[in-house]
Design an enzyme around this catalytic site. Structure first.
Site, PDB file in Angstrom:
ATOM      1  N   CYS A  84       0.817  -1.227   0.000  1.00  0.00           N
ATOM      2  CA  CYS A  84       0.000   0.000   0.000  1.00  0.00           C
ATOM      3  C   CYS A  84       0.846   1.271   0.000  1.00  0.00           C
ATOM      4  O   CYS A  84       0.640   2.169  -0.816  1.00  0.00           O
ATOM      5  CB  CYS A  84      -0.984  -0.016   1.172  1.00  0.00           C
ATOM      6  SG  CYS A  84      -0.229   0.104   2.819  1.00  0.00           S
TER       7      CYS A  84
ATOM      8  N   HIS B 124      -2.647   1.287   6.843  1.00  0.00           N
ATOM      9  CA  HIS B 124      -2.996   1.183   5.421  1.00  0.00           C
ATOM     10  C   HIS B 124      -3.188   2.578   4.846  1.00  0.00           C
ATOM     11  O   HIS B 124      -3.650   3.498   5.530  1.00  0.00           O
ATOM     12  CB  HIS B 124      -4.278   0.369   5.243  1.00  0.00           C
ATOM     13  CG  HIS B 124      -4.545   0.017   3.804  1.00  0.00           C
ATOM     14  ND1 HIS B 124      -3.869  -0.983   3.142  1.00  0.00           N
ATOM     15  CD2 HIS B 124      -5.401   0.552   2.891  1.00  0.00           C
ATOM     16  CE1 HIS B 124      -4.301  -1.061   1.893  1.00  0.00           C
ATOM     17  NE2 HIS B 124      -5.222  -0.131   1.720  1.00  0.00           N
TER      18      HIS B 124
ATOM     19  N   HIS C 241      -5.796   1.890  -4.343  1.00  0.00           N
ATOM     20  CA  HIS C 241      -4.911   1.338  -3.307  1.00  0.00           C
ATOM     21  C   HIS C 241      -4.513  -0.081  -3.659  1.00  0.00           C
ATOM     22  O   HIS C 241      -5.097  -0.722  -4.534  1.00  0.00           O
ATOM     23  CB  HIS C 241      -5.589   1.404  -1.930  1.00  0.00           C
ATOM     24  CG  HIS C 241      -6.697   0.411  -1.729  1.00  0.00           C
ATOM     25  ND1 HIS C 241      -6.933  -0.226  -0.528  1.00  0.00           N
ATOM     26  CD2 HIS C 241      -7.653  -0.072  -2.585  1.00  0.00           C
ATOM     27  CE1 HIS C 241      -7.972  -1.039  -0.650  1.00  0.00           C
ATOM     28  NE2 HIS C 241      -8.424  -0.962  -1.863  1.00  0.00           N
TER      29      HIS C 241
END
Length: 373
Positions: free
Chosen positions: A288, A336, A348
């Site tokens: 990520c 994240h 993402h």
């Protein structure tokens, strides 16, 4: 007479004793079987497996970001150690040159020495020439003193560099040990998740993937690339790429606030469908924070490596102030990150088995946002 006395016989025959023992063992085994059956863990439902796998993926992502941070520090420590080692080598070369020059001066001085300077002046046939040579010798003495000072300076500098190098080497070894710990954590979490999924039947796996697709907002890619950190990977199938590229495509396009944000979003869109690989920063796979770092690098902005540091790389903005190009962070541990593209959507790299995709920011617990550029 006692030796000839018969032993007292059991009122039951030998056959009866054996039968009773057999029945007792069978009864005990049956009781154990029923007891074990009564305490056996029930088979987990698909929903329970999904919840546990999701938790394992989240824990693995936390460990991945810690791995990324440790790797960044290890890289910095290694670069600092290399710089110090190179500088020590250069200093050592200069020291050797100064020592050679000093040795040459000492040898010349030894060859010309022997008589007191006053005696040499009396005996010389050309006093003016002697005095001129004496003046040159004094200058040579000054050069010798300077050479000695240079040698002492280089020796001190080399000692300091060696001490600093030892400190950097200790730091490097500590960071490498942390890397190994975090890698073991990531690999363990992902292996546990794979084992759980492998226990599902085909029908249960289909239900799991449907639930995952519903959460992610697009078709799930069942292939898992989680063997280790890498900058490479195999892109998802063409059908997956098409699904991910079209996800959210019917929403009204949102204009980026500036050219850099537009460039970051354009780069991220070009990565749709590429696989998630923990520790990867592209060009063929990403985790990520690796994706957001690469996207903004393409826009000419240098971001730090981890989610924990990226959130502090710009100006914090509230959810109501989000604009395309902002970094959006999730979970209480800031584990994240995605790139906001407007309309409540982000690009993402979700998790192992789920390629880079467009997804709603509502799919995970929102933790904050940062505007960079």
């Amino acid at each position: 007479m006692a030796a000839h006395r018969k032993s007292k016989q059991s009122p039951l025959g030998a056959s009866a004793v054996r039968t009773a023992a057999t029945l007792a063992l069978a009864s005990a085994a049956t009781a154990t079987l029923f007891e074990g059956s009564g305490h056996a863990d029930p088979r987990p439902t698909t929903a329970q497996v999904k919840a546990k796998v999701d938790r394992l993926y989240e824990e693995a992502e936390v460990a991945t970001e810690r791995y990324n941070g440790a790797k960044e520090k290890a890289d910095e420590a290694r670069a600092a150690f290399d710089r110090l080692r190179d500088e020590a080598a250069r200093r050592t070369e200069r020291l050797n040159t100064a020592r050679d020059a000093l040795g040459a001066m000492a040898a010349a001085q030894y060859r010309s020495g022997g008589l007191d300077p006053a005696v040499q002046l009396v005996l010389t046939s050309d006093p003016d020439q002697y005095l001129e040579r004496a003046a040159l010798a004094e200058k040579a003495g000054d050069r010798q003193a300077a050479a000695i000072t240079a040698v002492r300076h280089e020796l001190a500098a080399i000692r300091q560099l060696r001490g600093e190098s030892a400190d950097e080497l200790t730091a490097l070894r500590g960071q490498e040990a942390e890397l190994r710990r975090q890698k073991a954590t990531v690999v363990g979490k992902l292996a546990e998740a794979r084992n759980l999924l492998a226990r599902l039947t085909a029908e249960e796996r289909a239900r799991y993937e449907a639930a995952a697709a519903s959460r992610d907002g697009s078709d799930a890619d069942a292939s898992t690339r989680a063997d280790g950190p890498s900058g490479t990977g195999t892109a998802g199938s063409s059908s997956t790429v098409r699904a991910d590229r079209s996800s959210g495509g019917e929403r009204e396009p949102v204009t980026a606030p500036d050219g850099r944000a537009a460039a970051a979003i354009s780069f991220a869109r070009a990565q749709l469908g590429k696989p998630y690989v923990w520790g990867a920063t592209g060009p063929s796979a990403y985790d990520c924070s690796g994706l957001t770092q690469a996207a903004w690098r393409a826009a000419g902005v240098s971001l730090p490596r981890t989610t924990y540091t990226q959130i502090n790389a710009g100006r914090r903005v509230s959810r109501s102030q989000l604009a395309p190009g902002d970094l959006v962070f999730f979970y209480s541990g800031i584990s994240h990150v995605g790139l906001y593209i407007g309309g409540g959507q982000m690009i993402h790299a979700p998790r192992p088995g789920a390629p880079v995709r467009i997804a709603p920011i509502d799919e995970m617990p929102f933790a904050g946002a940062t505007r960079v550029g």
